[in-house]
Design a protein around this motif. Structure first.
Motif, mmCIF file in Angstrom:
data_model
loop_
_atom_site.group_PDB
_atom_site.id
_atom_site.type_symbol
_atom_site.label_atom_id
_atom_site.label_comp_id
_atom_site.label_asym_id
_atom_site.label_seq_id
_atom_site.Cartn_x
_atom_site.Cartn_y
_atom_site.Cartn_z
ATOM 1 N N ARG A 46 32.951 19.332 -60.506
ATOM 2 C CA ARG A 46 32.299 20.650 -60.562
ATOM 3 C C ARG A 46 31.128 20.620 -61.542
ATOM 4 O O ARG A 46 30.616 21.676 -61.914
ATOM 5 N N HIS A 47 30.729 19.426 -61.911
ATOM 6 C CA HIS A 47 29.626 19.293 -62.862
ATOM 7 C C HIS A 47 28.357 19.856 -62.239
ATOM 8 O O HIS A 47 28.093 19.701 -61.046
ATOM 9 N N GLU A 48 27.568 20.513 -63.053
ATOM 10 C CA GLU A 48 26.340 21.169 -62.594
ATOM 11 C C GLU A 48 25.389 20.193 -61.893
ATOM 12 O O GLU A 48 24.790 20.512 -60.862
ATOM 13 N N HIS A 49 25.248 18.998 -62.433
ATOM 14 C CA HIS A 49 24.332 18.015 -61.838
ATOM 15 C C HIS A 49 24.844 17.517 -60.486
ATOM 16 O O HIS A 49 24.059 17.261 -59.579
ATOM 17 N N VAL A 50 26.142 17.382 -60.371
ATOM 18 C CA VAL A 50 26.732 16.960 -59.099
ATOM 19 C C VAL A 50 26.495 18.029 -58.043
ATOM 20 O O VAL A 50 26.076 17.743 -56.916
ATOM 21 N N ARG A 51 26.722 19.280 -58.403
ATOM 22 C CA ARG A 51 26.498 20.387 -57.476
ATOM 23 C C ARG A 51 25.029 20.441 -57.049
ATOM 24 O O ARG A 51 24.709 20.564 -55.880
ATOM 25 N N ALA A 52 24.127 20.302 -58.015
ATOM 26 C CA ALA A 52 22.694 20.335 -57.716
ATOM 27 C C ALA A 52 22.294 19.176 -56.806
ATOM 28 O O ALA A 52 21.472 19.340 -55.900
ATOM 29 N N THR A 53 22.896 18.028 -57.040
ATOM 30 C CA THR A 53 22.602 16.865 -56.199
ATOM 31 C C THR A 53 23.092 17.091 -54.776
ATOM 32 O O THR A 53 22.385 16.792 -53.814
ATOM 33 N N HIS A 54 24.282 17.641 -54.626
ATOM 34 C CA HIS A 54 24.797 17.943 -53.289
ATOM 35 C C HIS A 54 23.874 18.926 -52.559
ATOM 36 O O HIS A 54 23.611 18.769 -51.365
ATOM 37 N N GLU A 55 23.387 19.922 -53.277
ATOM 38 C CA GLU A 55 22.477 20.894 -52.669
ATOM 39 C C GLU A 55 21.164 20.233 -52.242
ATOM 40 O O GLU A 55 20.646 20.510 -51.163
ATOM 41 N N ALA A 56 20.642 19.358 -53.093
ATOM 42 C CA ALA A 56 19.397 18.656 -52.767
ATOM 43 C C ALA A 56 19.584 17.740 -51.557
ATOM 44 O O ALA A 56 18.710 17.666 -50.680
ATOM 45 N N LEU A 57 20.715 17.057 -51.507
ATOM 46 C CA LEU A 57 20.987 16.183 -50.365
ATOM 47 C C LEU A 57 21.150 16.980 -49.075
ATOM 48 O O LEU A 57 20.683 16.563 -48.010
ATOM 49 N N ALA A 58 21.784 18.134 -49.169
ATOM 50 C CA ALA A 58 21.927 18.992 -47.993
ATOM 51 C C ALA A 58 20.559 19.478 -47.516
ATOM 52 O O ALA A 58 20.282 19.503 -46.308
ATOM 53 N N ALA A 59 19.699 19.845 -48.441
ATOM 54 C CA ALA A 59 18.348 20.291 -48.074
ATOM 55 C C ALA A 59 17.566 19.149 -47.423
ATOM 56 O O ALA A 59 16.867 19.354 -46.417
ATOM 57 N N ALA A 60 17.690 17.953 -47.971
ATOM 58 C CA ALA A 60 17.010 16.795 -47.376
ATOM 59 C C ALA A 60 17.568 16.499 -45.992
ATOM 60 O O ALA A 60 16.819 16.209 -45.055
ATOM 61 N N GLY A 61 18.881 16.595 -45.850
ATOM 62 C CA GLY A 61 19.515 16.362 -44.553
ATOM 63 C C GLY A 61 19.055 17.341 -43.497
ATOM 64 O O GLY A 61 18.916 16.992 -42.320
#
Length: 86
Positions: A46-61
């Motif tokens: 639930r780390h903030e950076h992990v969440r942000a990375t998942h969001e960025a990857l979803a946007a790229a996808g």
């Protein structure tokens, strides 16, 4: 520019679009594999950076399909124009 030169330029554009899509598809495949690995390693975090990375990857996808269409459309439009030139 002569018609022959225009045709040669269009042929080069079609080939560049095809090669670009191939390279893009390879990059997508590698990114998807890396994303799967990262997701497995970071599962449950639930780390903030992990969440942000998942969001960025979803946007790229979300951009993958539209980008593939752009490559395809570019090649098709250039090919159509080339056909019309004869």
């Amino acid at each position: 520019m002569s018609v022959g030169e225009v045709k040669a330029t269009l042929r080069a554009a079609v080939e560049a679009a095809r090669q670009g899509r191939h390279g893009f598809d390879q990059a997508v495949s590698e990114a998807e594999a890396a994303t799967r690995t990262a997701t497995a390693l970071l599962h449950g975090s639930r780390h903030e950076h992990v969440r942000a990375t998942h969001e960025a990857l979803a946007a790229a996808g979300a951009e993958v399909a539209p980008t593939r269409r752009r490559f395809k459309d570019t090649a098709e439009q250039a090919s159509d124009y080339l056909t019309r030139l004869g």
